[in-house]
Design an enzyme around this catalytic site. Structure first.
Site, PDB file in Angstrom:
ATOM      1  N   ASP A  17      50.531  47.928  15.780  1.00  0.00           N
ATOM      2  CA  ASP A  17      49.540  48.155  14.739  1.00  0.00           C
ATOM      3  C   ASP A  17      48.271  47.453  15.208  1.00  0.00           C
ATOM      4  O   ASP A  17      48.317  46.591  16.082  1.00  0.00           O
ATOM      5  CB  ASP A  17      50.058  47.556  13.429  1.00  0.00           C
ATOM      6  CG  ASP A  17      48.996  47.504  12.363  1.00  0.00           C
ATOM      7  OD1 ASP A  17      48.410  48.559  12.075  1.00  0.00           O
ATOM      8  OD2 ASP A  17      48.742  46.409  11.822  1.00  0.00           O
ATOM      9  N   ASP A  19      44.741  46.434  13.062  1.00  0.00           N
ATOM     10  CA  ASP A  19      44.187  45.460  12.123  1.00  0.00           C
ATOM     11  C   ASP A  19      45.222  44.477  11.599  1.00  0.00           C
ATOM     12  O   ASP A  19      46.241  44.877  11.058  1.00  0.00           O
ATOM     13  CB  ASP A  19      43.573  46.189  10.921  1.00  0.00           C
ATOM     14  CG  ASP A  19      42.545  47.196  11.360  1.00  0.00           C
ATOM     15  OD1 ASP A  19      41.420  46.783  11.640  1.00  0.00           O
ATOM     16  OD2 ASP A  19      42.894  48.392  11.455  1.00  0.00           O
ATOM     17  N   GLU A 312      47.784  18.264   9.681  1.00  0.00           N
ATOM     18  CA  GLU A 312      48.317  16.908   9.574  1.00  0.00           C
ATOM     19  C   GLU A 312      48.779  16.360  10.920  1.00  0.00           C
ATOM     20  O   GLU A 312      49.912  16.555  11.323  1.00  0.00           O
ATOM     21  CB  GLU A 312      49.491  16.880   8.594  1.00  0.00           C
ATOM     22  CG  GLU A 312      49.104  17.287   7.187  1.00  0.00           C
ATOM     23  CD  GLU A 312      50.199  16.983   6.173  1.00  0.00           C
ATOM     24  OE1 GLU A 312      50.896  15.960   6.334  1.00  0.00           O
ATOM     25  OE2 GLU A 312      50.355  17.769   5.248  1.00  0.00           O
TER      26      GLU A 312
HETATM   27  N1  RBF Z   1      56.733  20.438   6.994  1.00  0.00           N
HETATM   28  C1  RBF Z   1      57.497  21.496   6.735  1.00  0.00           C
HETATM   29  O1  RBF Z   1      57.721  21.829   5.577  1.00  0.00           O
HETATM   30  N2  RBF Z   1      58.019  22.249   7.753  1.00  0.00           N
HETATM   31  C2  RBF Z   1      57.831  21.936   9.043  1.00  0.00           C
HETATM   32  O2  RBF Z   1      58.308  22.661   9.925  1.00  0.00           O
HETATM   33  C3  RBF Z   1      57.072  20.779   9.359  1.00  0.00           C
HETATM   34  N3  RBF Z   1      56.856  20.402  10.629  1.00  0.00           N
HETATM   35  C4  RBF Z   1      56.118  19.281  10.911  1.00  0.00           C
HETATM   36  C5  RBF Z   1      55.918  18.897  12.238  1.00  0.00           C
HETATM   37  C6  RBF Z   1      55.169  17.758  12.541  1.00  0.00           C
HETATM   38  C7  RBF Z   1      55.010  17.378  13.973  1.00  0.00           C
HETATM   39  C8  RBF Z   1      54.589  17.000  11.500  1.00  0.00           C
HETATM   40  C9  RBF Z   1      53.774  15.786  11.807  1.00  0.00           C
HETATM   41  C10 RBF Z   1      54.777  17.384  10.196  1.00  0.00           C
HETATM   42  C11 RBF Z   1      55.549  18.513   9.874  1.00  0.00           C
HETATM   43  N4  RBF Z   1      55.773  18.923   8.555  1.00  0.00           N
HETATM   44  C12 RBF Z   1      56.514  20.034   8.278  1.00  0.00           C
HETATM   45  C13 RBF Z   1      54.904  18.397   7.500  1.00  0.00           C
HETATM   46  C14 RBF Z   1      55.409  17.226   6.819  1.00  0.00           C
HETATM   47  O3  RBF Z   1      56.248  17.725   5.828  1.00  0.00           O
HETATM   48  C15 RBF Z   1      54.171  16.564   6.284  1.00  0.00           C
HETATM   49  O4  RBF Z   1      53.821  15.630   7.207  1.00  0.00           O
HETATM   50  C16 RBF Z   1      54.401  15.993   4.925  1.00  0.00           C
HETATM   51  O5  RBF Z   1      54.193  17.064   4.055  1.00  0.00           O
HETATM   52  C17 RBF Z   1      53.483  14.839   4.616  1.00  0.00           C
HETATM   53  O6  RBF Z   1      52.262  15.261   4.097  1.00  0.00           O
HETATM   54 MG    MG Z   2      49.764  12.532   5.340  1.00  0.00          MG
END
Ligand code: RBF
Ligand code: MG
Ligand code: ADP
Length: 381
Positions: A17, A19, A312
């Protein structure tokens, strides 16, 4: 990735596809709609996007005219908006992974077609701005060349015919629900790359749902495997972002035991819409302190179900203090995995620690370590 994957079904051709799948046309479409709706005294409401993704231009226009109760006909609206779109196709960016995919299939001689609900002329125009695309497709077919657009299977069946293959030998890659429906109705294998966030439940008829083109594993369909993964990481064209650290949700260190600095999503709407959610890594420069290895999440943190996409980064160095307000600069050099939902906090935390190990090891490779000295990481003191 090097791990062996169960084979889904063998295919010999790929039908793409356009777009929302290869280029991210959404940004351009949104910008044009915003401008035009102001003329009608209305304000673009992002939710309407659902009504135009994957539709034919006429259906999209009809949805907008009706949804915003515009005092014009669908034809008048289409006539007004078409030239505005045409002026903007030069501004569309390809999705991360689109060039990589096209090059890969091309090098390995896998025939490719483009099948789009857009008219042929507009497809040609959009593709002409992307280097190396036009020559890579054996067939390009527009919505104006068939009686019925997607979700009718007609366009995909016609593409298979022109490729000279059975529909069952085709793999369709689609971002929209009508497109997935059309591909399945054509008897083809379908990979969905949803362009609307948090809507995967609408795509269940697809044979696989992936988060971005970076996650496509062609070997699952008997096609040649990507060879560019390196120690569980995918090198990317590096990109830079930076700004003051803002307060997030206060749960990184408290709930997860993993502090994550937050960058303001507001300042990065472009970056955020351009980059798929997922786990990335690179180098972080913190004003007055130094440059550190960094692993980060871009996305909605499905475990916490955030309503906003966030950036983050976790600086892989023992800090014992907050650095809110300080200038943080990042160079992102590679990709690790799509963002995922986890059944428990423990499994999420364990995975993030795995990501840390992957990033730490990879960043010692010359390919990635060379960016450590990039002047853009050093803030003006
Ligand atoms: N949050 C998720 O819900 N799923 C993820 O796959 C996920 N992977 C992350 C990977 C890394 C390297 C980091 C630093 C954070 C990840 N988080 C993930 C986010 C994490 O839940 C987040 O840091 C918290 O929500 C704190 O704000
Ligand atoms: Mg934080
Ligand atoms: P919030 O969710 O409000 O960001 P956290 O509990 O995740 O709160 O704490 C993150 C804060 O901790 C960051 O904003 C930063 O000031 C600080 N911090 C300390 N060490 C680190 C680190 N290694 N990586 C990222 N941020 C860190």
């Amino acid at each position: 990735m090097s791990t062996a994957q169960p084979l889904k079904k063998l295919v010999s051709c790929v039908i793409l596809d356009l777009d929302g799948t290869l280029p991210s046309t959404d940004g351009v479409i949104t910008n044009v709609l915003k401008v035009l709706l102001v003329k009608y005294g209305k304000q673009w409401d992002g939710r309407e996007a659902q009504k135009i993704v994957g539709k034919t231009p006429v259906e999209g226009a009809a949805a907008i005219v009706k949804g915003y109760q515009l005092p014009c006909t669908t034809e008048e609206f289409t006539a007004e908006i078409t030239p505005m779109f045409n002026d903007q196709w030069c501004n569309i960016k390809s999705h991360p992974g689109a060039n990589r995919l096209i090059k890969h299939l091309n090098v390995h001689g896998v025939p490719m077609a483009v099948a789009s609900n857009s008219p042929q002329a507009s497809i040609e125009s959009k593709i002409s701005y992307q280097q190396g695309w036009k020559e890579s497709f054996s067939v390009i077919i527009g919505g104006d060349e068939v009686k019925m657009g997607k979700p009718s299977p007609e366009i995909f069946l016609e593409a298979a015919k022109r490729l000279n293959v059975e529909p069952s030998s085709c793999l369709v890659i689609e971002d929209s629900v009508p497109g997935v429906t059309a591909g399945k109705a054509a008897g083809m294998e379908v990979v969905a790359v949803p362009s609307l966030p948090k809507q995967t439940h609408l795509y269940t008829s697809a044979d696989e749902i992936i988060n971005s083109l970076l996650d496509l594993q062609p070997e699952k369909w008997g096609l040649p495997q990507f060879q560019d993964w390196l120690e569980s990481t995918l090198p990317l064209e590096p990109w830079f972002i930076g700004g003051p650290v803002i307060k997030g949700f206060g749960r990184g260190s408290k709930v997860l035991g993993i502090p994550t600095a937050n960058l303001s999503a507001e300042g990065y709407s472009d970056v955020l819409s351009k980059h798929p959610s997922g786990v990335y890594f690179g180098w972080a420069g913190l004003s007055n302190r130094g440059v550190y290895k960094m692993v980060m999440n871009i996305g909605w943190n499905p475990y916490f179900n955030n309503s906003e996409k966030s950036i983050e980064p976790w600086l892989l160095h023992e800090f014992h203090a907050d650095f809110y307000g300080e200038e943080l600069r990042l160079v992102i050099v590679g990709y690790i995995r799509p963002e995922a939902n986890f059944p428990s906090l423990e499994s999420l935390v364990a995975k993030i620690h795995d990501d840390k190990k992957v990033a730490e090891r990879a960043l010692d490779l010359p390919l990635y370590s060379k960016y450590k000295d990039d002047p853009r990481l050093k803030t003006t003191l």
